[in-house]
Write a protein that holds these residues in place. Structure first.
Motif, PDB file in Angstrom:
ATOM      1  N   THR A   1       0.828  -1.207   0.000  1.00  0.00           N
ATOM      2  CA  THR A   1       0.000   0.000   0.000  1.00  0.00           C
ATOM      3  C   THR A   1       0.859   1.252   0.000  1.00  0.00           C
ATOM      4  N   LEU A   2       1.850   1.282   0.869  1.00  0.00           N
ATOM      5  CA  LEU A   2       2.724   2.456   0.959  1.00  0.00           C
ATOM      6  C   LEU A   2       3.480   2.680  -0.344  1.00  0.00           C
ATOM      7  N   THR A   3       3.991   1.605  -0.939  1.00  0.00           N
ATOM      8  CA  THR A   3       4.755   1.733  -2.178  1.00  0.00           C
ATOM      9  C   THR A   3       3.876   2.200  -3.331  1.00  0.00           C
ATOM     10  N   CYS A   4       2.641   1.703  -3.391  1.00  0.00           N
ATOM     11  CA  CYS A   4       1.742   2.067  -4.489  1.00  0.00           C
ATOM     12  C   CYS A   4       1.301   3.520  -4.410  1.00  0.00           C
ATOM     13  N   PHE A   5       1.064   4.022  -3.204  1.00  0.00           N
ATOM     14  CA  PHE A   5       0.474   5.349  -3.058  1.00  0.00           C
ATOM     15  C   PHE A   5       1.508   6.449  -2.817  1.00  0.00           C
TER      16      PHE A   5
ATOM     17  N   ASP B   1       5.581   6.154  -2.958  1.00  0.00           N
ATOM     18  CA  ASP B   1       6.883   5.487  -2.922  1.00  0.00           C
ATOM     19  C   ASP B   1       8.005   6.444  -2.517  1.00  0.00           C
ATOM     20  N   ALA B   2       7.851   7.743  -2.818  1.00  0.00           N
ATOM     21  CA  ALA B   2       8.874   8.709  -2.417  1.00  0.00           C
ATOM     22  C   ALA B   2       8.967   8.790  -0.891  1.00  0.00           C
ATOM     23  N   PHE B   3       7.819   8.856  -0.221  1.00  0.00           N
ATOM     24  CA  PHE B   3       7.823   8.878   1.238  1.00  0.00           C
ATOM     25  C   PHE B   3       8.402   7.577   1.793  1.00  0.00           C
ATOM     26  N   ALA B   4       8.054   6.449   1.146  1.00  0.00           N
ATOM     27  CA  ALA B   4       8.560   5.160   1.614  1.00  0.00           C
ATOM     28  C   ALA B   4      10.086   5.116   1.561  1.00  0.00           C
TER      29      ALA B   4
ATOM     30  N   TRP C   1      12.074   2.498   3.803  1.00  0.00           N
ATOM     31  CA  TRP C   1      11.529   1.233   3.316  1.00  0.00           C
ATOM     32  C   TRP C   1      12.284   0.785   2.063  1.00  0.00           C
ATOM     33  N   PRO C   2      12.520  -0.511   1.906  1.00  0.00           N
ATOM     34  CA  PRO C   2      13.215  -1.015   0.706  1.00  0.00           C
ATOM     35  C   PRO C   2      12.263  -1.087  -0.488  1.00  0.00           C
ATOM     36  N   VAL C   3      12.029   0.058  -1.102  1.00  0.00           N
ATOM     37  CA  VAL C   3      11.030   0.141  -2.171  1.00  0.00           C
ATOM     38  C   VAL C   3      11.387  -0.768  -3.337  1.00  0.00           C
ATOM     39  N   SER C   4      12.663  -0.836  -3.682  1.00  0.00           N
ATOM     40  CA  SER C   4      13.063  -1.689  -4.809  1.00  0.00           C
ATOM     41  C   SER C   4      12.752  -3.157  -4.526  1.00  0.00           C
TER      42      SER C   4
END
Length: 454
Positions: A197-201, A203-206, A211-214
């Protein structure tokens, strides 16, 4: 009968002619999994595939990876051909489904990596990179199929079925694989719901938050790869993208909540697989993959048109009701400004021309005002009732209140407030009215009309 990409059929043996239609008993047997082992496995397997595709597809849609999934599905074809050739060269069974799907997964992942490399190393946009990889990999796969058909015809029968799907050939192991994939997709969604959810909405904040977005992106695409590869046999590499995208898009019309969106998308995906394969089993010579996608498209059309919150019909009805309410308010406001003298037919016609009302609206407004007990019409004169007088006074005061707010608090010139006031005065609620009154009073400004709202 249930058909693959070719005219060959499997499943029910009741209908033998293309024009035969199933009876009620046959329909019930298919829908209740009592029409034979082969048909039951196909219906169950495609329903599980639809469930997994719907759940995973939600995050692919929100992450704007629909075209990425399309490229991935087309990139599986060269893997299928290479796996067949390599298995044959090693003396293994080239038509082994696990071998073919493993090859599909490898080139599918390779296609995604190629897209990422093009985006990182060039200035090309994502759509161009996806178009390049999709066309090149699919072209390579077609060349590989042509080579196999020309040089290994004895063992290559049915390979082209992976393009359009061959659900009729599904075995018990394939259904078990679908079940495992569905469980993996559901468990991964539950465990990683917050991260996805965090990555989809945002990702810059994540990324900023550590957070390991990659890695999260990689896990998300891994689920897409798994579902895509699993769907090759059921609906084919061309149509499998529909199972990943149509259910989430259809579900989006029904809800604003993410967890409910995931649930509804899974249900729509499972229903598409279940109903599509059932229809294919009941009607002769109809390819299951194509019918499944058509059913999914039908469910999307129903959602698009009739969803209560975001559907076209509901949205159009709300616009019509709002336009009617605004027109009624204009009539009542005019009657209020006329000091309860009533409105003649000429005055109503002048108001309709001034507001640009189309032909049916004046008649509808008169009918609605009479039905709601706000005005009475007799001898060409419209007389406002007590309820109508109160509503007219309320709209008039809202008009003055919002106008005063814009000119005194928002520093907007009086010559620029008319359009805004006309749009807003009809929808001010009690809470907003009190807030406007409080803000004006705090600045020592006079509150139009005095007192509270009628």
């Amino acid at each position: 009968m249930l058909a693959a990409s070719e005219p060959a059929s499997a499943g029910l043996q009741h209908a033998t002619h293309a024009a035969d239609l199933p009876g009620v008993r046959e329909v019930l047997e298919v829908l209740t999994f009592q029409s034979g082992l082969n048909t039951t496995m196909v219906v169950g397997g495609t329903a599980l595939l639809g469930l997994a595709a719907g759940v995973v597809g939600v995050f692919a849609m929100l992450r704007k990876r629909a075209l990425m999934a399309d490229a991935l599905s087309h990139a599986t074809l060269p893997g299928i051909t290479l796996a067949f050739l390599m298995a044959g060269a090693l003396g293994a069974q080239g038509r082994s489904l696990p071998v073919l799907l493993a090859g599909a997964a490898v080139t599918g992942i390779l296609g995604v990596l190629c897209i990422q490399a093009i985006l990182r190393l060039t200035r090309l946009h994502e759509d161009a990179a996806i178009g390049i990889v999709l066309s090149v990999f699919f072209g390579a796969g077609v060349v590989g199929l042509s080579y196999i058909q020309a040089n290994a015809a004895a063992g290559s029968a049915g390979l082209t079925g992976f393009i359009y799907g061959q659900a009729a050939t599904m075995q018990r192991g394939d259904v078990l694989m679908m079940g495992v994939i569905a469980m993996v997709a559901l468990l991964a969604t539950i465990v990683l719901f917050k991260e996805f959810t965090l990555t989809c909405f945002n990702d810059a904040f994540a990324r900023v938050d550590g957070w390991p977005v990659s890695l999260i992106d990689l896990l998300m695409m891994a689920l897409v790869v798994i579902v895509t590869v699993a769907g090759l046999q059921a609906v084919g590499l061309i149509l499998v993208i529909a199972m990943l995208i149509i259910p989430p898009v259809a579900a989006r019309f029904w809800t604003e909540r993410l967890w409910l969106l995931v649930l509804v998308a899974g249900v729509i995906g499972a229903a598409s697989g279940y109903l599509g394969s059932s229809v294919s089993a009941l009607l002769p010579r109809k390819p299951a993959g194509a019918v499944i996608v058509l059913v999914a498209g039908g469910l999307f059309a129903v959602s698009f048109l009739f969803a209560p919150a975001r559907g076209v019909v509901a949205s159009a009805w709300r616009r019509v009701r709002l336009r009617l309410r605004i027109a009624e308010d204009h009539v009542l406001e005019m009657a209020h400004e006329n000091e309860g003298q009533g409105l003649s037919r000429t005055q109503l016609e002048d108001l309709a021309r001034l507001r640009g009302w189309s032909w049916p609206l004046p008649t509808t407004v008169r009918w609605s005002l009479r039905r709601r007990g706000l005005m009475a019409f007799a001898d060409g004169v419209a007389t406002v009732t007590e309820r109508g007088r109160l509503r007219g006074a309320q709209v008039s005061r809202n008009h003055a209140l919002w106008e005063q707010y814009l000119t005194s608090y928002a520093d907007i010139a009086p010559s620029h407030v008319d359009w805004s006031v006309d749009q807003v005065e009809h929808v001010l609620n009690e809470e907003l009215v009190r807030e406007l009154e409080g803000r004006l009073a705090a600045r020592g400004l006079a509150v139009p009309g005095g007192g509270g709202r009628s």
